[in-house]
Design a protein around this motif. Structure first.
Motif, PDB file in Angstrom:
ATOM      1  N   ALA A  62      56.541  42.373  40.879  1.00 37.82           N
ATOM      2  CA  ALA A  62      57.519  41.569  39.917  1.00 37.82           C
ATOM      3  C   ALA A  62      56.796  41.114  38.688  1.00 37.82           C
ATOM      4  CB  ALA A  62      57.637  40.506  41.057  1.00 37.82           C
ATOM      5  N   ARG A  64      56.227  38.159  37.240  1.00 39.97           N
ATOM      6  CA  ARG A  64      55.236  36.830  37.167  1.00 39.97           C
ATOM      7  C   ARG A  64      54.346  37.395  38.317  1.00 39.97           C
ATOM      8  NH1 ARG A  64      53.914  32.876  41.497  1.00 39.97           N
ATOM      9  NH2 ARG A  64      53.804  31.004  40.675  1.00 39.97           N
ATOM     10  N   GLU A  65      54.131  37.929  39.149  1.00 36.00           N
ATOM     11  CA  GLU A  65      53.022  38.669  40.211  1.00 36.00           C
ATOM     12  C   GLU A  65      52.323  39.525  39.556  1.00 36.00           C
ATOM     13  OE1 GLU A  65      51.903  36.139  43.071  1.00 36.00           O
ATOM     14  OE2 GLU A  65      54.094  35.351  42.149  1.00 36.00           O
ATOM     15  N   LEU A  66      52.457  39.776  38.424  1.00 39.00           N
ATOM     16  CA  LEU A  66      51.829  41.180  37.899  1.00 39.00           C
ATOM     17  C   LEU A  66      50.908  39.643  37.117  1.00 39.00           C
ATOM     18  CD1 LEU A  66      51.122  44.572  37.303  1.00 39.00           C
ATOM     19  CD2 LEU A  66      53.138  44.121  35.490  1.00 39.00           C
ATOM     20  N   MET A  68      49.983  37.283  37.040  1.00 43.68           N
ATOM     21  CA  MET A  68      48.984  36.758  37.978  1.00 43.68           C
ATOM     22  C   MET A  68      47.966  37.153  37.787  1.00 43.68           C
ATOM     23  SD  MET A  68      48.205  33.950  39.254  1.00 43.68           S
ATOM     24  CE  MET A  68      49.897  32.499  40.191  1.00 43.68           C
ATOM     25  N   LEU A  69      48.492  38.873  38.696  1.00 46.39           N
ATOM     26  CA  LEU A  69      47.407  39.787  38.976  1.00 46.39           C
ATOM     27  C   LEU A  69      46.662  40.675  37.752  1.00 46.39           C
ATOM     28  CD1 LEU A  69      46.191  42.441  40.824  1.00 46.39           C
ATOM     29  CD2 LEU A  69      47.830  43.746  39.399  1.00 46.39           C
ATOM     30  N   THR A  71      45.682  38.543  34.965  1.00 47.18           N
ATOM     31  CA  THR A  71      45.003  37.753  34.557  1.00 47.18           C
ATOM     32  C   THR A  71      43.572  37.202  34.576  1.00 47.18           C
ATOM     33  OG1 THR A  71      46.405  36.074  36.068  1.00 47.18           O
ATOM     34  CG2 THR A  71      46.584  36.454  33.039  1.00 47.18           C
ATOM     35  N   THR A  96      40.456  28.962  31.768  1.00 45.34           N
ATOM     36  CA  THR A  96      41.621  30.549  31.607  1.00 45.34           C
ATOM     37  C   THR A  96      42.807  29.812  29.843  1.00 45.34           C
ATOM     38  OG1 THR A  96      42.663  28.703  32.779  1.00 45.34           O
ATOM     39  CG2 THR A  96      41.260  30.195  33.834  1.00 45.34           C
ATOM     40  N   GLN A  99      44.131  26.679  30.700  1.00 45.64           N
ATOM     41  CA  GLN A  99      42.962  25.953  30.318  1.00 45.64           C
ATOM     42  C   GLN A  99      42.586  25.803  29.260  1.00 45.64           C
ATOM     43  OE1 GLN A  99      39.976  27.418  33.069  1.00 45.64           O
ATOM     44  NE2 GLN A  99      40.041  25.651  34.446  1.00 45.64           N
ATOM     45  N   THR A 143      58.330  26.894  33.299  1.00 41.81           N
ATOM     46  CA  THR A 143      58.058  26.997  34.951  1.00 41.81           C
ATOM     47  C   THR A 143      56.196  26.716  35.762  1.00 41.81           C
ATOM     48  OG1 THR A 143      56.817  29.167  34.324  1.00 41.81           O
ATOM     49  CG2 THR A 143      59.474  28.918  34.127  1.00 41.81           C
ATOM     50  N   LYS A 144      55.856  26.957  34.944  1.00 43.91           N
ATOM     51  CA  LYS A 144      53.931  26.111  34.885  1.00 43.91           C
ATOM     52  C   LYS A 144      53.818  27.172  35.633  1.00 43.91           C
ATOM     53  CE  LYS A 144      55.043  21.582  37.438  1.00 43.91           C
ATOM     54  NZ  LYS A 144      55.934  21.203  38.141  1.00 43.91           N
ATOM     55  N   ASP A 145      53.894  28.571  35.277  1.00 47.83           N
ATOM     56  CA  ASP A 145      53.867  29.403  35.303  1.00 47.83           C
ATOM     57  C   ASP A 145      52.153  30.214  34.593  1.00 47.83           C
ATOM     58  OD1 ASP A 145      54.462  29.883  38.317  1.00 47.83           O
ATOM     59  OD2 ASP A 145      56.918  31.332  37.651  1.00 47.83           O
ATOM     60  N   ILE A 146      51.620  31.478  35.492  1.00 40.59           N
ATOM     61  CA  ILE A 146      51.166  32.309  34.018  1.00 40.59           C
ATOM     62  C   ILE A 146      51.655  32.860  33.858  1.00 40.59           C
ATOM     63  CG2 ILE A 146      48.302  33.257  34.073  1.00 40.59           C
ATOM     64  CD1 ILE A 146      48.285  30.799  34.757  1.00 40.59           C
TER      65      ILE A 146
END
Lengths: 437, 437
Positions: A62, A64-66, A68-69, A71, A96, A99, A143-146
């Motif tokens: 997925a 989004r999760e990739l 997250m991984l 990073t 990050t 940040q 989305t507040k997602d990475i």
């Protein structure tokens, strides 16, 4: 005191020793009285290892999760780099992408930067700290997602930070001495370029020069960031990449100062460099009905595959058949997909057949000077002809001439063209491995 | 439909296969109709590997940067776990400690949770997603920095999430079947405990039982979170840890329901279990002047070292010398530091000499039932005496009796005490390796 942004790639921080070496280099810059902001990539092969792990878990991770991984990679390198600097007695703080205020769109895996709000970085700089930022990563506000920026993302991070913080210069550290007139591994007499315009750099990067990523150069040109591409293994001056339109009669220097244009312009060579690319394939659509709208119809089919079409050549149509052939090049990786898409709509598009050729090489001669010099293409064709090299396709822009040859002749082509345009150095360039990323 | 929080330790997610196995387990819970929130630790030895890397870079890593580094571990495992679940056709989203609203103080390396604001988790649950949260990590509001919770942090994360989300139960998955009456590797006839009060669990954990961390149990007791400690390798019911004062005449079950107290209370044994700890050392301060304030002066010196003093025993003073001996136990790791601190202030404290003994074993018998049964200590001493085991120190709390013996007798002591209090199972327990963390 000036503000310097420095970018270090994965090969510079591949182990603890590399991290300490880079830390020392950063501290030297700080000691010279500059504020320093660093963008760092993941250590060595970390990103590839994390990708492998993801694919062990599931064939299609997925997005989004990739992100997250992946990073996690820069998180590791930036924390280690900050603690190395602190152990040398200088304050350092890692941040990050989120940040650091690296705001992107929500396109996981290839997000584009939409804003940079480096509030925390400014605070840290005001406190006298060296700032370490994770390259390659950002954050979407909705989305507040990475997110991650995709290939060459750390270069882009560095340039975006330099633009947002109005840095005096953005140093891209790599394992070669700078940008060369050609690939030194192929052309031993390639010369390091002292200064190159961002426009020329874009053409070289788009045509196979691997030292800088196109996106980062584009971003730098748009935001008038001066780049200094240099080696992390020595203190030599590297290559300055700048936008002449923004620098108002002056050219920037490696230390962030500028020289009057007159001093340097006379040195400006007609040709910046010559690049080769063996990663493309040629697709020829045979027997296209020569009626208006046919080309548009065909390239709509190609566009749907998202393949990056480069050169397009259409022959004059045959008076007998009323048909023509259209050839174009695409990255080899996209070739199969494009063929399938075309084949599927063959009858509707009305062409006769498809030819696929992945044994081609593309050579691109780049130089802003060719705008005012009409003899360039003649000289290029003559040099290739003298070497017995056949030209299969030609395409030109204002500052570039590209030709397609057989793949196995492109390295010879590089060398003879390099010589023909007087680019050869007196000495043979010292060649390091890798591409510094 | 109930809300279940599940915690999986590093040994459960040590590789891609483990991650898929855990993902399947989570999906089963979801399919059974429950909302699921998961706290996950870093894969296998990741945390130790990152620590090693940090120490390769610098002997004393900066705490802020060390936390930034270590939190990469759970970032990797949680992203992989979420993509594994998504590949099984269920929506899942991973969240870092800060995204999950795990607010802590600023004590890097051993931060304490001060608030949990799981806004994004609730949104994800409302969307029908399975929520994966990085264990062990948090975020400080004032410094805006990433923190870690220290040893056993993932257990605490799970319990804090369960409390904040008012989960029906918090399942702690490990590689053993639950909490045992004693260590099955030492006492083959140790029995799995079906139900234990959090008070008893705290005493067992404080005295060497490794299956749960004290902080997590404390947090669970304070917030009335019911824990279910169980194996990630089978579907057996494990051990329920609950606070009897909060459950108002009822005891909770593994499925989140409750039974009337009467049904279970009669089964409640006097003794919950017996634990041993070989990690402590005994320090004896010889010849302390028996005057008021001396003990306070000495333990102020000890307190300055931050060593965790456990048992303290003071003998009656000699009528001849007017002096006494004071013995206490501290973790072996702290022993040297405490000795140094005491030695440095020897003349001021006025004692004669120091003795250090790291060949001791501590045995603790724990049970709420001993509150109302005065024969427990007599029975304990008799069992040890019958086995020829000498007692060197004794200390008691309301629900615990601890004794110190020679280290090489403590395993025998465990077995004879286990038998003496009727804790032996009919069968020999199956022993898995590790502690599940």
């Amino acid at each position: 005191m000036s503000l310097i942004v420095q970018k270090f790639g994965g090969s510079s921080v591949s182990d603890a020793e590399g991290i300490r070496r880079v830390a020392k280099r950063i501290v030297e810059t700080r000691k010279a009285g500059h504020d320093v902001v660093v963008a760092v990539s993941a250590m060595g092969d970390t990103t590839d290892e994390l990708l492998d792990l993801a694919h062990e878990v599931t064939p299609i991770p997925a997005p989004r999760e990739l992100d997250m991984l992946l990073t996690a990679g820069e998180r590791i390198s930036m924390a280690l780099l900050a603690m190395a600097i602190k152990s040398m007695g200088h304050d350092a703080r890692s941040f990050t992408g989120s940040q650091a205020g690296m705001i992107t769109d929500a396109q996981h895996g290839s997000a584009r930067i939409v804003d940079v709000t480096p509030v925390r970085l400014r605070e840290a700089l005001d406190d006298g700290a060296i700032v370490i930022v994770a390259g390659f990563q950002g954050f979407n506000r909705d989305t507040k997602d990475i997110t991650t920026l995709g290939r060459g993302g750390s270069d882009t991070t560095a340039v975006a930070l330099a633009a947002a913080l109005k840095a005096d210069i953005c140093e891209i550290y790599t394992d070669v001495d700078g940008v060369y007139t050609s690939d030194p591994r192929v052309v031993p007499r390639a010369r390091k370029i002292d200064r190159i315009t961002s426009e020329e750099m874009l053409e070289l990067a788009a045509n196979g020069a691997k030292v800088l990523y196109i996106r980062a150069v584009e971003y730098a040109r748009r935001h008038n960031v001066v780049l200094h591409v240099r080696s992390s293994f020595n203190n030599n001056e590297g290559t300055i990449v700048y936008n002449p339109e923004s620098s108002e009669g002056a050219t920037p220097n490696a230390d962030g100062t500028v020289s009057k244009r007159e001093e340097t312009d006379v040195e400006n060579p007609m040709i910046a460099g010559v690049a080769a690319d063996l990663s493309e394939a040629k697709i020829t659509i045979v027997g296209v009905p020569d009626i208006p709208g046919k080309a548009a119809q065909i390239f709509k089919i190609v566009a749907k595959t998202n393949a990056n079409v480069d050169m397009i050549v259409q022959n004059v149509s045959s008076a007998v058949t009323g048909r023509t052939d259209i050839s174009f090049t695409v990255p080899m990786n996209d070739g199969h997909r494009v063929l399938q898409a075309l084949e599927a709509e063959k009858s509707e598009a009305g062409f006769e057949s498809l030819q696929y050729d992945d044994q081609i090489g593309k050579l691109a001669l780049v130089g802003a000077g060719m705008r005012t010099n009409s003899g360039v293409s003649a000289k290029l064709f003559e040099a290739l002809s003298d070497a017995g090299i056949n030209i299969e396709m030609i395409s030109t822009s204002e500052i570039r001439i590209s030709v397609v040859t057989r793949a196995d002749t492109v390295n010879t082509a590089l060398r003879v063209v390099h010589t023909a345009f007087g680019l050869d150095a007196d000495d043979v360039a010292e060649v390091h491995g890798g591409t510094g990323r």
